[in-house]
Design an enzyme around this catalytic site. Structure first.
Site, PDB file in Angstrom:
ATOM      1  N   ARG A   1      35.423  25.267  25.268  1.00  0.00           N
ATOM      2  CA  ARG A   1      35.615  24.903  26.750  1.00  0.00           C
ATOM      3  C   ARG A   1      37.060  24.594  26.923  1.00  0.00           C
ATOM      4  O   ARG A   1      37.796  24.733  27.811  1.00  0.00           O
ATOM      5  CB  ARG A   1      34.616  23.941  27.359  1.00  0.00           C
TER       6      ARG A   1
ATOM      7  N   TYR B   1      42.960  41.726  47.472  1.00  0.00           N
ATOM      8  CA  TYR B   1      41.569  41.641  46.637  1.00  0.00           C
ATOM      9  C   TYR B   1      40.743  40.827  47.828  1.00  0.00           C
ATOM     10  O   TYR B   1      40.953  39.653  47.946  1.00  0.00           O
ATOM     11  CB  TYR B   1      41.433  41.185  45.378  1.00  0.00           C
TER      12      TYR B   1
ATOM     13  N   ASP C   1      48.998  39.652  41.521  1.00  0.00           N
ATOM     14  CA  ASP C   1      47.966  40.155  40.716  1.00  0.00           C
ATOM     15  C   ASP C   1      48.285  41.756  40.337  1.00  0.00           C
ATOM     16  O   ASP C   1      48.633  42.462  40.820  1.00  0.00           O
ATOM     17  CB  ASP C   1      46.587  40.395  41.857  1.00  0.00           C
TER      18      ASP C   1
ATOM     19  N   LYS D   1      39.003  44.801  34.325  1.00  0.00           N
ATOM     20  CA  LYS D   1      39.156  46.187  34.570  1.00  0.00           C
ATOM     21  C   LYS D   1      39.944  46.926  33.753  1.00  0.00           C
ATOM     22  O   LYS D   1      39.247  46.969  32.424  1.00  0.00           O
ATOM     23  CB  LYS D   1      40.006  46.078  36.155  1.00  0.00           C
TER      24      LYS D   1
HETATM   25  C1  LIG Z   1      38.175  43.010  40.208  1.00  0.00           C
HETATM   26  C2  LIG Z   1      39.545  42.199  41.053  1.00  0.00           C
HETATM   27  C3  LIG Z   1      39.735  41.105  40.975  1.00  0.00           C
HETATM   28  C4  LIG Z   1      38.476  39.746  40.721  1.00  0.00           C
HETATM   29  O1  LIG Z   1      38.172  39.955  39.173  1.00  0.00           O
HETATM   30  P1  LIG Z   1      36.774  39.616  38.430  1.00  0.00           P
HETATM   31  O2  LIG Z   1      37.095  39.831  37.245  1.00  0.00           O
HETATM   32  O3  LIG Z   1      35.858  40.638  39.341  1.00  0.00           O
HETATM   33  O4  LIG Z   1      36.646  38.162  38.847  1.00  0.00           O
HETATM   34  C5  LIG Z   1      40.948  40.382  41.484  1.00  0.00           C
HETATM   35  N1  LIG Z   1      41.769  41.208  41.718  1.00  0.00           N
HETATM   36  C6  LIG Z   1      41.581  42.727  41.581  1.00  0.00           C
HETATM   37  C7  LIG Z   1      42.837  43.604  42.081  1.00  0.00           C
HETATM   38  C8  LIG Z   1      40.521  43.000  41.250  1.00  0.00           C
HETATM   39  O5  LIG Z   1      40.158  44.593  41.104  1.00  0.00           O
END
Ligand SMILES: *Cc1c(COP(=O)(O)O)cnc(C)c1O
Length: 387
Positions: A53, A107, A179, A204
């Site tokens: 953790r 997002y 992001d 992703k």
């Molecule tokens: C999917 C996504 C997130 C969130 O990520 P998780 O792994 O689902 O928690 C944040 N930003 C973007 C652009 C995303 O496509």
């Protein structure tokens, strides 16, 4: 043991993706072994208490060093989900009473977190429609400490010009966080454009096979250490098996994304000539309003696009999606397999009709995550489904 200190004699993205961070296997294997133990020998006085953790098992360090090297950052933290990277990153950067300037079309989960920041943490959040230095100037307060952005955006692939925003933030002594999920480090290097903190949903492109959830934060060592302390208390770490899967996946990030870039450009051009398609949103097309900025700040245009079917016939849309055979109608994105979603029903279902139409999201808009399949097979599938 950081990537830069090791001076390993390679610098290309694919070499970094394969080799950076790998931890030695006692038996001479070339891969980082999976260290699944939760009870770990402890010698008082040496660093933090060894415990998964606390983000200090070898599988964590291997992936963190690889991701830091790919983004050109000093340090990284790998977390359980993209949302844990977003929440831990923002909470480590902002205190109660302070203020964030946040891009509006971000997002959905990040937008929802903004409400929690306001209601439970006494942190101010102002949303900005199209982020430019002029717009930021208008909304700047004495308490502003963070600018939060995302580009390309979901689902209309809008492009934000990163460099002028980071310059503005530096002039005003404000941190910037981005992001970088949609672009991946293969196509966009925000640190080189002046950003301070990068987050990824590693679920992703970094994961890339639609079979794990993870997140990442990249930044300077002090900031990442603050994130680590907070995230260990919040319990946001990722287990050794998924860290190992993620490490394996990232080794092919470069080749996967190059193929997705090439497929997406071919398909965007093909779709934009099809009589049943009203509009294609892809930054690689010269017709896209953000094309010139994308050329300037991206080295590839990515595997994400969206397109609008002609007319308003929802039955035509649903028949098209039903007829697809290789392309899956499924949530999420960035995998080796091509997937499509209807943003109205999925990513943007919680918005009101008015909010959606302000963002250009309507019933005939389809988001398309292009996989690594062969372009001619993808086009064949689209062609038969559009008939
Ligand atoms: C999917 C996504 C997130 C969130 O990520 P998780 O792994 O689902 O928690 C944040 N930003 C973007 C652009 C995303 O496509």
């Amino acid at each position: 043991m950081s990537f830069s200190k090791k001076n390993p004699g390679y610098s290309g993205l694919n070499s970094v993706a394969v080799h950076a961070g790998t931890k030695q296997d006692l038996y001479g294997g070339v891969n980082t072994p999976i260290s699944s133990s939760t009870a770990i020998a402890f010698h008082n006085g040496i660093g933090s208490v060894p415990y998964p953790r606390n983000f200090n098992i070898p599988n964590h360090d291997a992936v963190a060093e690889k991701i830091a090297a790919l983004e050109g950052g000093a340090s990284a933290l790998v977390l359980a989900t993209g949302m844990s990277a977003i929440t831990a990153g923002i909470l480590s950067a902002v205190r109660p009473g302070e203020h964030i300037l946040m891009q509006k079309n971000i997002y959905g989960g990040t937008r929802a977190f903004a409400d929690i920041l306001r209601n439970k943490h006494d942190i101010g959040v102002t949303f900005i429609e199209t982020m430019t230095p002029e717009k930021l100037d208008e909304e700047l307060t004495g308490d502003t400490v963070l600018v939060y952005m995302e580009t390309p955006t979901n689902p209309t692939l809008d492009i934000i010009d990163i460099a002028p925003i980071t310059q503005w933030a530096k002039d005003n002594r404000i941190l910037t966080m981005i992001d970088n999920t949609f672009a991946s480090p293969v196509n966009q290097k925000p640190l080189e454009l002046g950003c301070d903190i990068i987050m990824h949903s590693a679920t992703k492109y970094l994961g890339g096979h639609s079979d794990l959830m993870a997140g990442a934060l990249i930044g300077n060592a002090d900031f990442i250490e603050r994130c680590r302390t907070l995230s260990a208390i919040y319990g946001m770490s990722l287990n050794a098996v998924d860290l190992s899967l993620l490490e394996r996946s990232i080794k092919t990030l470069g080749v996967r994304v190059q193929q997705q870039n090439a497929n997406a450009l071919t398909i965007a051009e093909w779709l934009s000539k099809h009589p049943s398609i009203a509009k294609v949103h892809y930054p690689g097309l010269a017709s896209h309003p953000g094309h010139d900025i994308a050329v300037k700040q991206m080295s590839g245009f990515g595997g994400m696009m969206s397109f609008e079917l002609v007319g308003n016939d929802i039955a035509f849309r649903d028949t098209f999606l039903k007829k697809l055979s290789m392309i899956a109608v499924a949530t999420s994105l960035g995998g080796v397999e091509s997937t499509m979603t209807i943003p109205v029903q999925t990513s943007h279902s919680l918005l009101t009709e008015e909010e959606r139409s302000a963002l250009g999201i309507h019933e005939m808009l389809i988001r398309f995550s292009i996989g690594i399949e062969d372009a001619q097979d993808l086009i064949h599938d689209l062609e038969q489904a559009l008939q």
